[in-house]
Design a protein around this motif. Structure first.
Motif, PDB file in Angstrom:
ATOM      1  N   ASP A 168       1.031  -0.960  -0.026  1.00 28.67           N
ATOM      2  CA  ASP A 168      -0.279  -0.081  -0.143  1.00 28.67           C
ATOM      3  C   ASP A 168       0.919   1.243   0.056  1.00 28.67           C
ATOM      4  O   ASP A 168       0.165   2.410   0.038  1.00 28.67           O
ATOM      5  N   THR A 169       2.123   0.962   0.050  1.00 30.42           N
ATOM      6  CA  THR A 169       3.012   2.368   0.006  1.00 30.42           C
ATOM      7  C   THR A 169       4.149   1.950  -0.989  1.00 30.42           C
ATOM      8  O   THR A 169       4.713   0.827  -0.989  1.00 30.42           O
ATOM      9  N   PRO A 170       4.800   2.997  -1.668  1.00 31.45           N
ATOM     10  CA  PRO A 170       5.996   2.759  -2.321  1.00 31.45           C
ATOM     11  C   PRO A 170       7.191   2.169  -1.244  1.00 31.45           C
ATOM     12  O   PRO A 170       7.924   1.412  -2.199  1.00 31.45           O
ATOM     13  N   ALA A 171       7.242   2.646  -0.165  1.00 29.78           N
ATOM     14  CA  ALA A 171       8.240   2.174   0.591  1.00 29.78           C
ATOM     15  C   ALA A 171       8.202   0.578   0.923  1.00 29.78           C
ATOM     16  O   ALA A 171       9.126  -0.390   0.882  1.00 29.78           O
ATOM     17  N   LYS A 172       6.848   0.166   0.853  1.00 31.04           N
ATOM     18  CA  LYS A 172       6.561  -1.476   1.104  1.00 31.04           C
ATOM     19  C   LYS A 172       7.124  -2.019  -0.438  1.00 31.04           C
ATOM     20  O   LYS A 172       7.628  -3.110  -0.294  1.00 31.04           O
ATOM     21  N   LEU A 173       6.813  -1.657  -1.375  1.00 26.09           N
ATOM     22  CA  LEU A 173       7.161  -2.131  -2.676  1.00 26.09           C
ATOM     23  C   LEU A 173       8.547  -2.102  -2.796  1.00 26.09           C
ATOM     24  O   LEU A 173       9.200  -3.294  -3.394  1.00 26.09           O
ATOM     25  N   THR A 174       9.262  -1.236  -2.558  1.00 28.48           N
ATOM     26  CA  THR A 174      10.762  -1.008  -2.679  1.00 28.48           C
ATOM     27  C   THR A 174      11.301  -2.198  -1.599  1.00 28.48           C
ATOM     28  O   THR A 174      12.278  -2.930  -2.035  1.00 28.48           O
ATOM     29  N   ALA A 175      10.784  -2.125  -0.345  1.00 23.35           N
ATOM     30  CA  ALA A 175      11.100  -3.224   0.435  1.00 23.35           C
ATOM     31  C   ALA A 175      11.208  -4.578  -0.002  1.00 23.35           C
ATOM     32  O   ALA A 175      12.160  -5.502   0.089  1.00 23.35           O
ATOM     33  N   LEU A 176      10.128  -4.799  -0.755  1.00 22.67           N
ATOM     34  CA  LEU A 176       9.737  -6.265  -1.229  1.00 22.67           C
ATOM     35  C   LEU A 176      10.726  -6.449  -2.400  1.00 22.67           C
ATOM     36  O   LEU A 176      11.130  -7.642  -2.745  1.00 22.67           O
ATOM     37  N   ASP A 177      10.764  -5.461  -3.405  1.00 19.45           N
ATOM     38  CA  ASP A 177      11.688  -5.382  -4.263  1.00 19.45           C
ATOM     39  C   ASP A 177      13.181  -5.931  -3.909  1.00 19.45           C
ATOM     40  O   ASP A 177      13.755  -6.598  -4.616  1.00 19.45           O
ATOM     41  N   GLU A 178      13.555  -5.215  -2.932  1.00 14.79           N
ATOM     42  CA  GLU A 178      14.919  -5.573  -2.667  1.00 14.79           C
ATOM     43  C   GLU A 178      14.995  -6.890  -1.895  1.00 14.79           C
ATOM     44  O   GLU A 178      16.099  -7.680  -2.077  1.00 14.79           O
ATOM     45  N   ARG A 179      14.131  -7.291  -1.111  1.00 15.14           N
ATOM     46  CA  ARG A 179      14.293  -8.465  -0.656  1.00 15.14           C
ATOM     47  C   ARG A 179      14.163  -9.734  -1.770  1.00 15.14           C
ATOM     48  O   ARG A 179      14.736 -10.767  -1.634  1.00 15.14           O
ATOM     49  N   LEU A 180      13.514  -9.531  -2.900  1.00 17.25           N
ATOM     50  CA  LEU A 180      13.402 -10.347  -3.978  1.00 17.25           C
ATOM     51  C   LEU A 180      14.694 -10.523  -4.943  1.00 17.25           C
ATOM     52  O   LEU A 180      14.860 -11.352  -5.841  1.00 17.25           O
ATOM     53  N   ALA A 181      15.632  -9.629  -4.725  1.00 14.45           N
ATOM     54  CA  ALA A 181      16.703  -9.605  -5.609  1.00 14.45           C
ATOM     55  C   ALA A 181      17.555 -10.835  -5.350  1.00 14.45           C
ATOM     56  O   ALA A 181      17.952 -11.319  -4.449  1.00 14.45           O
ATOM     57  N   GLY A 182      17.756 -11.295  -6.612  1.00 19.93           N
ATOM     58  CA  GLY A 182      18.482 -12.912  -6.519  1.00 19.93           C
ATOM     59  C   GLY A 182      17.550 -14.059  -5.993  1.00 19.93           C
ATOM     60  O   GLY A 182      18.229 -15.196  -5.641  1.00 19.93           O
ATOM     61  N   ARG A 183      16.348 -13.835  -5.770  1.00 20.17           N
ATOM     62  CA  ARG A 183      15.506 -14.818  -4.781  1.00 20.17           C
ATOM     63  C   ARG A 183      14.241 -15.248  -5.862  1.00 20.17           C
ATOM     64  O   ARG A 183      13.643 -14.200  -6.523  1.00 20.17           O
ATOM     65  N   GLY A 184      13.961 -16.286  -6.099  1.00 19.98           N
ATOM     66  CA  GLY A 184      12.974 -16.747  -6.862  1.00 19.98           C
ATOM     67  C   GLY A 184      11.635 -16.655  -6.037  1.00 19.98           C
ATOM     68  O   GLY A 184      10.316 -16.496  -6.651  1.00 19.98           O
ATOM     69  N   TYR A 185      11.648 -16.873  -4.851  1.00 23.81           N
ATOM     70  CA  TYR A 185      10.457 -16.899  -3.842  1.00 23.81           C
ATOM     71  C   TYR A 185      10.533 -16.260  -2.393  1.00 23.81           C
ATOM     72  O   TYR A 185      11.800 -15.871  -2.261  1.00 23.81           O
ATOM     73  N   LEU A 186       9.403 -15.949  -1.934  1.00 25.33           N
ATOM     74  CA  LEU A 186       9.547 -15.187  -0.708  1.00 25.33           C
ATOM     75  C   LEU A 186      10.162 -15.749   0.572  1.00 25.33           C
ATOM     76  O   LEU A 186      11.122 -15.296   1.312  1.00 25.33           O
ATOM     77  N   VAL A 187       9.895 -17.197   0.746  1.00 25.65           N
ATOM     78  CA  VAL A 187      10.112 -17.810   1.964  1.00 25.65           C
ATOM     79  C   VAL A 187      10.802 -19.076   1.676  1.00 25.65           C
ATOM     80  O   VAL A 187      10.304 -19.744   1.118  1.00 25.65           O
ATOM     81  N   GLY A 188      11.773 -19.303   2.327  1.00 23.38           N
ATOM     82  CA  GLY A 188      12.424 -20.911   2.383  1.00 23.38           C
ATOM     83  C   GLY A 188      12.867 -21.343   0.813  1.00 23.38           C
ATOM     84  O   GLY A 188      13.104 -22.417   0.737  1.00 23.38           O
ATOM     85  N   GLY A 189      13.158 -20.298  -0.041  1.00 20.38           N
ATOM     86  CA  GLY A 189      13.419 -20.901  -1.371  1.00 20.38           C
ATOM     87  C   GLY A 189      12.603 -21.675  -2.168  1.00 20.38           C
ATOM     88  O   GLY A 189      12.872 -22.566  -3.010  1.00 20.38           O
ATOM     89  N   GLU A 190      11.373 -21.643  -1.653  1.00 16.11           N
ATOM     90  CA  GLU A 190      10.274 -22.547  -2.474  1.00 16.11           C
ATOM     91  C   GLU A 190       8.720 -21.748  -2.533  1.00 16.11           C
ATOM     92  O   GLU A 190       8.638 -20.952  -1.695  1.00 16.11           O
ATOM     93  N   LEU A 191       8.213 -22.235  -3.227  1.00 13.11           N
ATOM     94  CA  LEU A 191       6.679 -21.753  -3.409  1.00 13.11           C
ATOM     95  C   LEU A 191       5.666 -21.931  -2.651  1.00 13.11           C
ATOM     96  O   LEU A 191       5.734 -23.252  -1.991  1.00 13.11           O
ATOM     97  N   THR A 192       5.229 -20.874  -1.943  1.00 13.13           N
ATOM     98  CA  THR A 192       4.423 -21.098  -0.750  1.00 13.13           C
ATOM     99  C   THR A 192       3.252 -20.010  -0.526  1.00 13.13           C
ATOM    100  O   THR A 192       3.310 -19.161  -1.534  1.00 13.13           O
TER     101      THR A 192
END
Length: 256
Positions: A179-203
């Protein structure tokens, strides 16, 4: 009374002049939750017992239909869709997606009223219907999705286990609001070099984020890691086949 077979009945067109706009009525003295029905799937569910009333337009419904697909439940739990627009009567069954295949209701409200006489709460999708008990078990979208992911292992072959026990705490701790650009930026940074959000697998965490990203529209391209991540998820049939961009806020946009 209509002479059409019960399963062929459809609601009349949306008419806000006759029925008004849909409103969620909440009273300060009413402690009941917005999503009033919070039951669960039986611990030994049988194929054909449950049905999901969903809406293509609704992110909460899509969370459930993605979980349904990834749990391999196509032939175990049936799904039908309400029309994309509503008036004061709430969601209805019309020609676009066909009649209610389970009860022949013209309005989703009828399912709620069959569950609670004089129902006066929010008529929402998704709603999980129990054919054996002839009632809405739950309209708690989070609970429905987790039940689909975890309760049907004896009668279905999962495509992906989206709510594995060892990752549940991480899934629930992951903030997927955008709901804010800051949260989008944080998620974008979290996914740098990662395929999924948690544990390296689709959840379940990826399902929860996807339904918001899919509705973000062209702005998603401003976040390269999120854009790549969303495109990768869209290539998975469970995500692609439950998505109809024409029903979202940016109907001409696509991840194809």
């Amino acid at each position: 009374m209509s002479k059409l077979p019960r399963s062929s009945r459809l609601a009349s067109p949306v008419d806000t002049e006759a029925h008004g706009e849909y409103r969620i009525v909440r009273r300060p003295d009413d402690p009941r939750p917005l999503y009033r029905f919070t039951g669960h799937v039986d611990d030994d569910p049988q194929p054909g017992r449950y049905h999901i009333y969903a809406g293509w337009f609704c992110p909460w419904s899509q969370r459930v239909t993605i979980a349904h697909a990834l749990a391999g439940l196509r032939d175990v739990v049936t799904v039908s869709y309400v029309d994309n627009v509503r008036d004061g009567r709430g969601w209805a069954f019309r020609e676009r997606y066909g009649p209610d295949p389970v009860n022949g209701f013209t309005l989703l409200r009828h399912a709620y009223e069959a569950t609670e006489e004089g129902f006066d709460g929010h008529v929402s999708v998704p709603a999980l219907w129990d054919r054996d008990l002839a009632r809405v078990v739950s309209n708690d979208f989070a609970g429905i999705g987790i039940d689909l992911a975890t309760k049907f292992g004896k009668v279905a072959t999962r495509v992906v286990a989206t709510y594995p026990e060892h990752l549940r705490a991480q899934i629930e701790a992951t903030d997927v609001t955008i709901d804010t650009p800051a949260k989008l930026t944080a998620l974008d940074e979290r996914l740098a070099g990662r395929g999924y959000l948690v544990g390296g697998e689709l959840t379940e965490a990826d399902i929860r984020l996807w339904v918001h990203l899919a509705r973000l529209g062209p702005r998603l391209a401003e976040y390269p890691n999120l854009h790549r991540y969303a495109r990768d998820l869209y290539r998975i049939p469970a995500f692609r086949d439950t998505t109809d961009f024409s029903t979202y806020p940016h109907p001409d946009w696509s991840l194809a």
